[in-house]
Structure formats: C-alpha cells, structure tokens
Design a protein around this motif. Structure first.
Motif, PDB file in Angstrom:
ATOM      1  N   ALA A   1     -57.353  35.437  73.955  1.00 15.40           N
ATOM      2  CA  ALA A   1     -56.408  34.734  74.837  1.00 15.40           C
ATOM      3  C   ALA A   1     -55.050  34.730  74.156  1.00 15.40           C
ATOM      4  N   ASP A   2     -53.984  34.767  74.936  1.00  8.11           N
ATOM      5  CA  ASP A   2     -52.636  34.649  74.381  1.00  8.11           C
ATOM      6  C   ASP A   2     -52.089  33.261  74.718  1.00  8.11           C
ATOM      7  N   MET A   3     -51.212  32.750  73.868  1.00  7.57           N
ATOM      8  CA  MET A   3     -50.836  31.329  73.974  1.00  7.57           C
ATOM      9  C   MET A   3     -49.374  31.068  74.327  1.00  7.57           C
TER      10      MET A   3
ATOM     11  N   ALA B   1     -45.119  30.830  82.729  1.00  7.95           N
ATOM     12  CA  ALA B   1     -44.951  31.580  83.977  1.00  7.95           C
ATOM     13  C   ALA B   1     -45.805  32.840  83.988  1.00  7.95           C
ATOM     14  N   CYS B   2     -46.591  33.033  82.931  1.00  8.61           N
ATOM     15  CA  CYS B   2     -47.445  34.224  82.888  1.00  8.61           C
ATOM     16  C   CYS B   2     -48.915  33.819  82.788  1.00  8.61           C
ATOM     17  N   GLY B   3     -49.177  32.511  82.891  1.00 10.84           N
ATOM     18  CA  GLY B   3     -50.572  32.060  82.937  1.00 10.84           C
ATOM     19  C   GLY B   3     -51.283  32.032  81.603  1.00 10.84           C
ATOM     20  N   HIS B   4     -50.550  32.124  80.492  1.00 12.55           N
ATOM     21  CA  HIS B   4     -51.232  32.121  79.199  1.00 12.55           C
ATOM     22  C   HIS B   4     -51.848  30.743  78.902  1.00 12.55           C
ATOM     23  N   ASP B   5     -51.301  29.709  79.564  1.00 14.59           N
ATOM     24  CA  ASP B   5     -51.926  28.382  79.450  1.00 14.59           C
ATOM     25  C   ASP B   5     -53.349  28.426  80.002  1.00 14.59           C
TER      26      ASP B   5
ATOM     27  N   ALA C   1     -47.472  34.970  70.699  1.00 14.43           N
ATOM     28  CA  ALA C   1     -46.427  35.972  70.942  1.00 14.43           C
ATOM     29  C   ALA C   1     -46.861  37.247  71.640  1.00 14.43           C
ATOM     30  N   GLU C   2     -47.506  37.110  72.807  1.00 17.26           N
ATOM     31  CA  GLU C   2     -47.795  38.342  73.564  1.00 17.26           C
ATOM     32  C   GLU C   2     -46.534  38.871  74.230  1.00 17.26           C
ATOM     33  N   GLU C   3     -45.641  37.938  74.597  1.00 19.59           N
ATOM     34  CA  GLU C   3     -44.468  38.321  75.394  1.00 19.59           C
ATOM     35  C   GLU C   3     -43.414  39.038  74.554  1.00 19.59           C
ATOM     36  N   GLY C   4     -43.676  40.278  74.241  1.00 21.31           N
ATOM     37  CA  GLY C   4     -42.653  41.125  73.634  1.00 21.31           C
ATOM     38  C   GLY C   4     -42.667  41.220  72.126  1.00 21.31           C
TER      39      GLY C   4
ATOM     40  N   GLN D   1     -58.331  39.126  79.295  1.00 20.42           N
ATOM     41  CA  GLN D   1     -58.095  38.968  80.729  1.00 20.42           C
ATOM     42  C   GLN D   1     -56.672  38.490  80.961  1.00 20.42           C
ATOM     43  N   HIS D   2     -56.198  38.717  82.172  1.00 22.73           N
ATOM     44  CA  HIS D   2     -54.894  38.211  82.563  1.00 22.73           C
ATOM     45  C   HIS D   2     -54.951  37.714  83.992  1.00 22.73           C
ATOM     46  N   MET D   3     -54.267  36.620  84.237  1.00 25.94           N
ATOM     47  CA  MET D   3     -54.128  36.145  85.603  1.00 25.94           C
ATOM     48  C   MET D   3     -53.591  37.276  86.465  1.00 25.94           C
TER      49      MET D   3
ATOM     50  N   GLY E   1     -47.024  46.264  80.745  1.00 24.64           N
ATOM     51  CA  GLY E   1     -47.565  46.449  79.400  1.00 24.64           C
ATOM     52  C   GLY E   1     -48.250  45.198  78.894  1.00 24.64           C
ATOM     53  N   GLU E   2     -48.994  45.354  77.815  1.00 27.08           N
ATOM     54  CA  GLU E   2     -49.786  44.242  77.235  1.00 27.08           C
ATOM     55  C   GLU E   2     -50.063  44.571  75.776  1.00 27.08           C
ATOM     56  N   ASP E   3     -49.895  43.607  74.906  1.00 38.27           N
ATOM     57  CA  ASP E   3     -50.166  43.943  73.506  1.00 38.27           C
ATOM     58  C   ASP E   3     -51.661  43.901  73.181  1.00 38.27           C
TER      59      ASP E   3
HETATM   60 NI    NI Z   1     -48.857  37.629  80.285  1.00 37.44          NI
END
Ligand code: NI
Length: 403
Positions: free
Chosen positions: A77-79, A107-111, A142-145, A167-169, A336-338
């Motif tokens: 999961a990303d935070m 805004a990207c659902g990482h919560d 830090a998934e976002e970039g 997974q991603h929303m 993209g996704e890390d």
């Molecule tokens: Ni995301």
C-alpha cells in the motif's frame, strides 16, 4: 476458509472505514507520512507482527509468518497524499472527514489503500494457523513522483518474495469490480525540462535578437513527430508538453522559454532511445535559429509489467470472490506507478479496484479535488455476492484475499 475470512472481514470493516477517514482528515505528502506511519505501526504492533519502520524515512514493513514453511507473498500500500485543495462533500455534517489540512488531500485514494491493508493484516493475523509461508505487508512512502518504492526495496522489502500484489482505486471501474492487464499494465513515466535560450531585445527590432518564442513553437511542433513519425505505430508512446513559459510583455523579445513534458512508453528499448531523439530535434531546431538549449531529461518510473502467471492467479481468485463478470481484463494504461520497481524484481500483479458509484455517468477521477471513492455498491454486493460467496464456500475452493 472463505467463511472464516468473510466473517473476520465483516468484523474489522468498521475499524478500517474509521481509520481510512482518519487518514483522509490528516493527509501527508511524500516522505512526510509521519502521523500516518505512526498509526500504521501502532495498528500492526497490536497485531503482534514483526514490524520495521523508518524505511525511506516513513516506510513500514511487517511480516506475518505462518506456522509452516511456504511461499512469501508481499502486499503493498502507498501512504502519501497530494498537494490538492479538497473540494468533496466529506466536510458535511453527515460525513465530516474532509481534509483538515489546507492544500493537501488524499486525492489518489492512498488513504484507502493503507487502511485496507491494515484490515487485511488483521484478518490474516487472526488466521495465522492457516498460513503456510509468509505474508509481508509493505506500507511505502512517496508513490507520487518520488519513488518511495526504491528505499523499500533497498531495505529488503521483496527479498525472498515469490509474489507481490498492489492495488489502486479505479474510479473508471464500477464498485464491486476489479480490472487488470495481463503483461504490460502501466507505462514508464519519464520527464524533461527544456530551456530554449535566445537573446532578448526590443519587440520592434527582432533582427537584433534571437527570439526564443517562435523557436520554442517549432520545437513543440517538431516533438510531436516523434510519436507520429518515428515510433512504430504498433508501439505505445506519448510525448506531452505540459507547461510552457516565457517572455515578459507584448513589446519585449523573449530571451528564454522553459517547457516541461512527459514521455511515456512500455518497451524498454524504445524508452531508452527517446532521450536522444528528443535532443536531436531540439538541437536541430535551436541550431537552425542560432539559439542554445538546456535539456534535463530524467528517467523516472519504469513500466509496470504484470507477470502473466500472477495475473492469472489474481484473476482466478477475484472471480471466485466477486464473480467472473466482475473481473475485467483491460488494455494497459499510459499512467505510471512506482509499483513497477517491485514488479521488476519479483513476479507481481497490479490491479484496479473499482470505486465508481453504480450507474454514475459523471465522476471525479484520481487527483481531482472532488475524488471520492465509492463503496455504495455495498448493498448490491451483499445481495448478489452473498449467494455467490456461499457457492464458493460450498465448492471449498482455496481463496486469496486481495488487499
Ligand atoms: Ni495513486
């Protein structure tokens, strides 16, 4: 087993929802996820898992070892949140969990990803006696970039891992469904900053200057020929100029124009060839007009490529839980996704978890200030899928719980 899982999922769900809302109220940007990872550590610690924290500043790795030897599966999961000002209705009296931090939002659902993985850790911990091998929970920053997956991997996140799932929303897919690609799933996302350096002057005397604006205009147009004319039409690629800035006022020749862009591909050889192609065009156009340039081209996340066997396993498991008609195989996305870094190292599969309200035509996409993942299909799921779950349970099939 299915019954035991379903029963425990129902039991932990209210806490997961509550925790997700808590994360949503307190969004933290990349590498600043101190409060978030604190909650994660607290939760995992209470489960009695072996927890390592402070990875890449805020990352957390927890290990659940079964009673018997077996394979190791990693769930990630990303935070991190985004620098977005929230515009949802979560602030209403009825919900009351909108972001409390101005200019920051999940805004990207990482919560949701983080809270759900805590729920999974709870359920699987309670079923430890059924687990052969190890389940590893990766809570990455830090998934976002900023590539928070990299320090996680350096800290051994996927050492000895046989399968990694992320997974991603997916707001373009209905709630109650999942969507995945077999093979390439998400693009390599590279970025560049380009400066065209001319010579400024008076707008009335262009012959005494080198006007960076028409040169930049030609560069933008010429860069479009990379995808349209020099990439195999059967290969996917994107070249986008996202920003362009230059000049001071209407009667001044602009000495400099700066632009930024993104280049996206799946094929590794194509990806590696593109910095040189971009530079050749920029150099040629700049030379033709006596201008100079500065090009800073950064290779960012690699492409996410799903392992076909892992994708098949996930497809089968999801079909058993949700019903085959709720599992969609989709073409790859140019986003993209890390998670790509994990998938480069171990067999992995990344999938979209549908969160679009049933029947909704109009919805806010990821990164939108109005993004609001919906689980409104709950009733729809419980009425239709209950029968299905019963059917699966009766078949006594093995089950993998998706994070
Ligand atoms: Ni995301």
């Amino acid at each position: 087993m299915t019954d035991r899982i379903a029963e425990r999922v129902r039991a932990v769900l209210p806490r997961v929802v509550e925790q997700r809302r808590d994360f949503h109220r307190h969004p933290e940007l990349a590498y600043e996820e101190v409060r978030t990872s604190g909650k994660v550590i607290e939760w995992l610690g209470a489960l009695g898992l072996e927890v390592r924290s402070g990875i890449g500043k805020t990352g957390v790795i927890a290990r659940l070892r079964g009673d018997r030897p077996g394979k190791t599966i990693a769930l990630r999961a990303d935070m991190d949140a985004l620098p977005v000002q929230e515009a949802t209705t979560h602030g209403s009296a009825r919900h009351g969990f909108a972001s409390l931090v101005a200019g920051k939002m999940h805004a990207c659902g990482h919560d949701v990803h983080t809270a759900m993985l805590l729920g999974v850790a709870t359920v699987l911990s309670e079923l430890r006696d059924q687990i052969a091998g190890e389940v590893r929970f990766l809570f990455q920053p830090a998934e976002e970039g900023l590539g928070g997956a990299v320090p996680m991997i350096e800290a051994g996140a996927v050492d000895g891992v046989d399968l990694a799932l992320g997974q991603h929303m997916g707001p373009t897919h209905p709630t109650g469904t999942i969507a995945l690609s077999r093979g390439p799933a998400m693009a390599a996302t590279d970025f560049f900053t380009l400066k065209i350096l001319g010579r400024g002057g008076h707008g009335a005397y262009p012959h005494l200057s080198v006007d960076a604006i028409p040169i930049a205009a030609q560069v933008v147009t010429a860069l479009q020929t990379i995808v349209s004319r020099s990439v195999d039409p059967l290969e996917a690629a994107v070249v986008t100029i996202g920003t362009i800035q230059g000049g001071f006022r209407n009667n001044v020749i602009a000495p400099e124009v700066e632009m930024t862009g993104t280049v996206r591909t799946f094929d590794r050889t194509l990806r590696e060839s593109l910095p040189a192609r971009v530079e050749r065009i920029v150099r040629g156009v700049a030379d033709a007009h006596g201008a100079r340039y500065e090009l800073d081209y950064a290779l960012n996340y690699p492409a996410v490529v799903n392992d076909p066997t892992a994708a098949q396993l996930l497809e089968r498991a999801a079909a058993e839980v949700l019903g085959a008609d709720r599992v969609q195989v989709i073409p790859p996305s140019m986003a993209g996704e890390d998670f790509a870094y994990y998938a480069e190292r171990v067999p992995a599969c990344f999938y979209w978890l549908g969160c679009r309200p049933l029947g909704a035509q109009d919805f806010a996409n990821l990164h939108s200030p109005s993004f609001a993942p919906s689980w409104r299909a709950r009733r729809w799921i419980s009425s239709r899928a209950r029968a299905e779950a019963g059917r699966v349970a009766r078949r006594g099939s093995g089950l993998i719980v998706a994070p």
